[in-house]
Design a protein around this motif. Sequence first.
Motif, PDB file in Angstrom:
ATOM      1  N   MET A 196       0.827  -1.205   0.000  1.00 51.72           N
ATOM      2  CA  MET A 196       0.000   0.000   0.000  1.00 51.72           C
ATOM      3  C   MET A 196       0.860   1.254   0.000  1.00 51.72           C
ATOM      4  O   MET A 196       0.605   2.202  -0.761  1.00 51.72           O
ATOM      5  N   LEU A 197       1.877   1.280   0.864  1.00 53.02           N
ATOM      6  CA  LEU A 197       2.768   2.435   0.923  1.00 53.02           C
ATOM      7  C   LEU A 197       3.490   2.627  -0.406  1.00 53.02           C
ATOM      8  O   LEU A 197       3.641   3.762  -0.888  1.00 53.02           O
ATOM      9  N   PHE A 198       3.924   1.528  -1.006  1.00 52.67           N
ATOM     10  CA  PHE A 198       4.627   1.620  -2.290  1.00 52.67           C
ATOM     11  C   PHE A 198       3.716   2.162  -3.387  1.00 52.67           C
ATOM     12  O   PHE A 198       4.122   2.996  -4.194  1.00 52.67           O
ATOM     13  N   LEU A 199       2.467   1.671  -3.434  1.00 51.18           N
ATOM     14  CA  LEU A 199       1.538   2.124  -4.466  1.00 51.18           C
ATOM     15  C   LEU A 199       1.243   3.620  -4.347  1.00 51.18           C
ATOM     16  O   LEU A 199       1.162   4.336  -5.343  1.00 51.18           O
ATOM     17  N   VAL A 200       1.101   4.093  -3.108  1.00 51.99           N
ATOM     18  CA  VAL A 200       0.811   5.515  -2.891  1.00 51.99           C
ATOM     19  C   VAL A 200       2.018   6.377  -3.250  1.00 51.99           C
ATOM     20  O   VAL A 200       1.918   7.325  -4.040  1.00 51.99           O
ATOM     21  N   THR A 201       3.173   6.045  -2.665  1.00 53.31           N
ATOM     22  CA  THR A 201       4.366   6.865  -2.908  1.00 53.31           C
ATOM     23  C   THR A 201       4.880   6.697  -4.334  1.00 53.31           C
ATOM     24  O   THR A 201       5.302   7.665  -4.964  1.00 53.31           O
ATOM     25  N   GLY A 202       4.835   5.468  -4.841  1.00 53.22           N
ATOM     26  CA  GLY A 202       5.273   5.239  -6.210  1.00 53.22           C
ATOM     27  C   GLY A 202       4.366   5.910  -7.212  1.00 53.22           C
ATOM     28  O   GLY A 202       4.833   6.504  -8.198  1.00 53.22           O
ATOM     29  N   GLY A 203       3.050   5.845  -6.973  1.00 54.40           N
ATOM     30  CA  GLY A 203       2.103   6.503  -7.864  1.00 54.40           C
ATOM     31  C   GLY A 203       2.314   8.002  -7.904  1.00 54.40           C
ATOM     32  O   GLY A 203       2.322   8.621  -8.974  1.00 54.40           O
ATOM     33  N   TYR A 204       2.495   8.579  -6.707  1.00 51.65           N
ATOM     34  CA  TYR A 204       2.742  10.024  -6.648  1.00 51.65           C
ATOM     35  C   TYR A 204       4.019  10.381  -7.408  1.00 51.65           C
ATOM     36  O   TYR A 204       4.056  11.352  -8.176  1.00 51.65           O
ATOM     37  N   THR A 205       5.075   9.606  -7.194  1.00 51.41           N
ATOM     38  CA  THR A 205       6.365   9.901  -7.821  1.00 51.41           C
ATOM     39  C   THR A 205       6.292   9.774  -9.342  1.00 51.41           C
ATOM     40  O   THR A 205       6.889  10.570 -10.072  1.00 51.41           O
ATOM     41  N   LEU A 206       5.555   8.781  -9.830  1.00 49.82           N
ATOM     42  CA  LEU A 206       5.416   8.615 -11.277  1.00 49.82           C
ATOM     43  C   LEU A 206       4.625   9.765 -11.902  1.00 49.82           C
ATOM     44  O   LEU A 206       4.972  10.252 -12.986  1.00 49.82           O
ATOM     45  N   VAL A 207       3.577  10.217 -11.210  1.00 48.64           N
ATOM     46  CA  VAL A 207       2.815  11.365 -11.706  1.00 48.64           C
ATOM     47  C   VAL A 207       3.694  12.612 -11.697  1.00 48.64           C
ATOM     48  O   VAL A 207       3.732  13.388 -12.662  1.00 48.64           O
ATOM     49  N   HIS A 208       4.419  12.779 -10.607  1.00 49.64           N
ATOM     50  CA  HIS A 208       5.341  13.908 -10.468  1.00 49.64           C
ATOM     51  C   HIS A 208       6.384  13.873 -11.600  1.00 49.64           C
ATOM     52  O   HIS A 208       6.677  14.899 -12.224  1.00 49.64           O
ATOM     53  N   GLY A 209       6.921  12.688 -11.853  1.00 47.08           N
ATOM     54  CA  GLY A 209       7.919  12.541 -12.910  1.00 47.08           C
ATOM     55  C   GLY A 209       7.341  12.779 -14.289  1.00 47.08           C
ATOM     56  O   GLY A 209       8.008  13.357 -15.160  1.00 47.08           O
ATOM     57  N   ALA A 210       6.089  12.340 -14.510  1.00 51.18           N
ATOM     58  CA  ALA A 210       5.444  12.547 -15.806  1.00 51.18           C
ATOM     59  C   ALA A 210       5.232  14.027 -16.080  1.00 51.18           C
ATOM     60  O   ALA A 210       5.396  14.493 -17.218  1.00 51.18           O
ATOM     61  N   ILE A 211       4.871  14.769 -15.044  1.00 44.97           N
ATOM     62  CA  ILE A 211       4.693  16.218 -15.194  1.00 44.97           C
ATOM     63  C   ILE A 211       6.000  16.854 -15.662  1.00 44.97           C
ATOM     64  O   ILE A 211       6.014  17.724 -16.531  1.00 44.97           O
ATOM     65  N   HIS A 212       7.104  16.380 -15.082  1.00 42.85           N
ATOM     66  CA  HIS A 212       8.420  16.883 -15.503  1.00 42.85           C
ATOM     67  C   HIS A 212       8.765  16.398 -16.914  1.00 42.85           C
ATOM     68  O   HIS A 212       9.109  17.185 -17.793  1.00 42.85           O
ATOM     69  N   GLY A 213       8.697  15.097 -17.095  1.00 44.11           N
ATOM     70  CA  GLY A 213       9.178  14.499 -18.335  1.00 44.11           C
ATOM     71  C   GLY A 213       8.447  14.979 -19.577  1.00 44.11           C
ATOM     72  O   GLY A 213       9.063  15.142 -20.634  1.00 44.11           O
ATOM     73  N   PHE A 214       7.133  15.200 -19.448  1.00 44.52           N
ATOM     74  CA  PHE A 214       6.351  15.658 -20.597  1.00 44.52           C
ATOM     75  C   PHE A 214       6.151  17.172 -20.588  1.00 44.52           C
ATOM     76  O   PHE A 214       5.315  17.705 -21.318  1.00 44.52           O
ATOM     77  N   ASP A 215       6.919  17.824 -19.720  1.00 46.43           N
ATOM     78  CA  ASP A 215       6.941  19.288 -19.664  1.00 46.43           C
ATOM     79  C   ASP A 215       5.530  19.867 -19.487  1.00 46.43           C
ATOM     80  O   ASP A 215       5.098  20.762 -20.214  1.00 46.43           O
ATOM     81  N   LEU A 216       4.826  19.320 -18.494  1.00 50.24           N
ATOM     82  CA  LEU A 216       3.481  19.799 -18.198  1.00 50.24           C
ATOM     83  C   LEU A 216       3.488  20.872 -17.115  1.00 50.24           C
ATOM     84  O   LEU A 216       2.436  21.298 -16.653  1.00 50.24           O
ATOM     85  N   ASN A 217       4.694  21.283 -16.687  1.00 47.47           N
ATOM     86  CA  ASN A 217       4.809  22.320 -15.674  1.00 47.47           C
ATOM     87  C   ASN A 217       4.392  23.654 -16.282  1.00 47.47           C
ATOM     88  O   ASN A 217       4.424  23.844 -17.496  1.00 47.47           O
ATOM     89  N   GLY A 218       4.038  24.567 -15.477  1.00 44.72           N
ATOM     90  CA  GLY A 218       3.682  25.873 -16.015  1.00 44.72           C
ATOM     91  C   GLY A 218       3.259  26.831 -14.937  1.00 44.72           C
ATOM     92  O   GLY A 218       3.185  26.491 -13.758  1.00 44.72           O
ATOM     93  N   SER A 219       2.983  28.035 -15.355  1.00 45.15           N
ATOM     94  CA  SER A 219       2.506  29.058 -14.446  1.00 45.15           C
ATOM     95  C   SER A 219       1.103  29.456 -14.862  1.00 45.15           C
ATOM     96  O   SER A 219       0.548  28.945 -15.836  1.00 45.15           O
ATOM     97  N   GLY A 220       0.540  30.366 -14.132  1.00 40.90           N
ATOM     98  CA  GLY A 220      -0.822  30.788 -14.388  1.00 40.90           C
ATOM     99  C   GLY A 220      -1.643  30.641 -13.133  1.00 40.90           C
ATOM    100  O   GLY A 220      -1.204  30.042 -12.147  1.00 40.90           O
ATOM    101  N   PRO A 221      -2.840  31.181 -13.133  1.00 43.80           N
ATOM    102  CA  PRO A 221      -3.671  31.136 -11.924  1.00 43.80           C
ATOM    103  C   PRO A 221      -4.105  29.714 -11.569  1.00 43.80           C
ATOM    104  O   PRO A 221      -4.410  28.913 -12.455  1.00 43.80           O
ATOM    105  N   MET A 222      -4.117  29.440 -10.283  1.00 49.25           N
ATOM    106  CA  MET A 222      -4.597  28.144  -9.823  1.00 49.25           C
ATOM    107  C   MET A 222      -6.071  27.965 -10.178  1.00 49.25           C
ATOM    108  O   MET A 222      -6.508  26.869 -10.531  1.00 49.25           O
ATOM    109  N   TRP A 223      -6.807  29.047 -10.083  1.00 48.11           N
ATOM    110  CA  TRP A 223      -8.227  28.999 -10.437  1.00 48.11           C
ATOM    111  C   TRP A 223      -8.500  30.023 -11.527  1.00 48.11           C
ATOM    112  O   TRP A 223      -8.334  31.216 -11.340  1.00 48.11           O
ATOM    113  N   ASP A 224      -8.882  29.551 -12.700  1.00 42.44           N
ATOM    114  CA  ASP A 224      -9.165  30.409 -13.839  1.00 42.44           C
ATOM    115  C   ASP A 224     -10.622  30.195 -14.236  1.00 42.44           C
ATOM    116  O   ASP A 224     -11.013  29.104 -14.661  1.00 42.44           O
TER     117      ASP A 224
END
Length: 334
Positions: A158-186
Amino acid sequence: LGIAEANFTPSQKGFAIEKTLRKNTFVNGRSSVETNENEFHLNHIHESKKSLITRGGRGGGIITAPFTYYTELMWSVIVAGFVFIWLNSRSLFESDMPGYPLSGFPNFDKSVLEKGFCINETFLGLGTLKICGIADLLMVLGSYYFLKAQGAYEKNKMLFLVTGGYTLVHGAIHGFDLNGSGPMWDKDQIPMSIANVVLLALISSIGPYLMFENFKEVGKPTTGTALALGFWIVSILLYIFGIKDKVYALTFINVSIYIALFVARFLCFKEHDDRRLTFYNVGKSDLFLALTLAGNILVMTLEPLVCYNWFAELGGHLWFDVSLWLLFFSAFDF
């Protein structure tokens, strides 16, 4: 009984009584030995548990309750100092960086935390963010096969699935350059705004969860639930309507998690309270967890403050991802 006694001579009676007494003594003696052995075993378990706490648990005598108290006090001061610099970075940085844009709150400008992170576009030929995505994937996969090889995957699943899932999503945001700026609520992009808020809420829930766990440890789950929910809701609203820009999400989430954790720790446990060590005794080594916690806090503070000085040249945000996964890994029991 009378008939039986009549059939025995006095000497025979004495022999029979003596034999019976010896048999009872042997049985009672064996029972006594077994009882003593059981008492010894229980005492040994009790002393082992006691030793685990008072002599520092799995770290071999270094991690004690006072040790955690003073190290956490030190990290609390560092986090508080970091928050002060963060909120006052406009006046602190203006003289050293004449071109530093002064708009925005809390004033770690987007030029310092580009796309929300300290990055080096030429790092290892791919740039920091792509390297982060690759590193996150390799760390999760490597840990999975390591836990499998140790026969420890199921109890950490369970701990691995939670932390691993978060890390993979975090890494995907980086790897596919989905980072950005702008308002949190638009208001012009409601679906994306809802996704932003949900993601922020999920990630920032780590702090309130840790707050609740500490209060539960001292038998105050109701108080912990109320404080954790209140902190969670207020922090999310503060970000949406106060800080607003997504570019500061990394710094805000990190700060809010550590504030929630350390506030709860000092409200729940005094200096010599052995229950302090429960937090550190979840993984293989309490010392390893303490060191990885220290590493993550240091990287968190270094990333925005010395990004341009030298941190970006070494990979920048990559080291935050590494320090965070090591912190997650330290909680695995193998």
